[in-house]
Design an enzyme around this catalytic site. Structure first.
Site, short mmCIF file in Angstrom:
data_model
loop_
_atom_site.label_atom_id
_atom_site.label_comp_id
_atom_site.label_asym_id
_atom_site.label_seq_id
_atom_site.Cartn_x
_atom_site.Cartn_y
_atom_site.Cartn_z
N GLY A 129 0.78 -1.22 0.00
CA GLY A 129 0.00 0.00 0.00
C GLY A 129 0.81 1.28 0.00
N ASP A 146 -7.43 1.12 5.82
CA ASP A 146 -7.91 0.20 6.84
C ASP A 146 -7.02 -1.03 6.81
OD1 ASP A 146 -9.40 -1.06 8.78
OD2 ASP A 146 -11.07 -1.59 7.47
#
Length: 258
Positions: A129, A146
């Site tokens: 990410g 998240d």
């Protein structure tokens, strides 16, 4: 948890050992995903698989109060795909890219949680990410983060560099949305990093009873008029999407100079 008929209470993960175990559970018509711990990472009501079952995910959609018509959303972390599905089915003009590091999570999300296949409005990318975010400046109206492993915040997704990259990845009126845990011993460090990266333009809301804190950081100030009209916007959105926006507004805490 007890299992539903024909479904195991726990189904251990399979494949490489570098990622936390993927386990599934089901009870009372709710299917849950666990990643390396008993913590529920994602939950789906089988009778309404596109609804947001967990309150913290409902509150993460609070960005719509500030950016009601996002064209591009970037999500870091797929889990069971609750947010990706909700956006896909509720915001038909929005394109979503989801970045997930574990290909097995993607396989489970699509096999057991009904996440749609890739098309022109939903793309799932297998990537780390923070690296993906750093390589895509000014591409997202909303960045949603998240990312948890074994009940803890993924370390690469809560550094100063990561939050700086998130600010750069946002378009002019963009919003960063982060799910944190108030009981995390580094919680105040994470909040300070977000505030520093976004020059104090931060708001947050506590989600009871599990202590999630949903943080909203703004690339630029939403402006006085947006804050003044928040309650009326909440009523309209609650009617449209059946999410608790009015309760969200009463609990929202903001920092100056948001």
């Amino acid at each position: 948890m007890r299992s539903g008929r024909g479904f195991p209470a726990r189904q251990a993960r399979w494949g490489a050992n570098k990622f936390p175990a993927i386990e599934l559970s089901e009870e009372g018509g709710v299917r849950c995903l666990h990643l390396g711990s008993s913590m529920v990472q994602s939950a789906m009501l089988l009778k309404a698989p596109n609804d947001l079952q967990l309150v913290y995910t409902q509150y993460m959609m609070g960005f719509l109060l500030f950016h009601p018509h996002p064209r591009d959303i970037l999500m870091i972390g797929l889990g069971g795909g609750s947010l990706a599905k909700f956006v896909y089915h509720s915001l038909p003009l929005t394109r979503t890219v989801v970045v997930e590091i574990n290909p097995e999570v993607v396989a489970v999300a699509r096999s057991y949680f009904f996440v749609p296949g890739d098309d022109d409005r939903l793309q799932v990318r297998i990537a780390e990410g923070s690296e993906y975010l750093a390589g895509h400046p000014e591409t997202a109206d909303v960045v949603m983060v998240d990312g948890f492993d074994e009940g803890c915040q993924v370390s690469a997704l809560c550094t100063t560099d990561f939050y700086d990259s998130a600010r750069v990845a946002l378009k002019r009126n963009g919003v960063l949305v982060v799910n944190l845990l108030s009981r995390d011993k580094r919680f105040h460090d994470y909040m300070s990093r977000i505030e520093n990266s976004f020059n104090g333009r931060v708001a947050s809301v506590m989600v009871e009873p599990h202590g999630n804190v949903i943080v909203f950081a703004f690339k630029h100030s939403p402006g006085k008029r947006v804050w003044e009209n928040l309650a009326s916007r909440a009523c309209d959105l609650e009617t449209e999407l059946a999410l608790p926006f009015t309760r969200f507004v009463t609990k929202l805490q903001r920092s100056s100079p948001v």
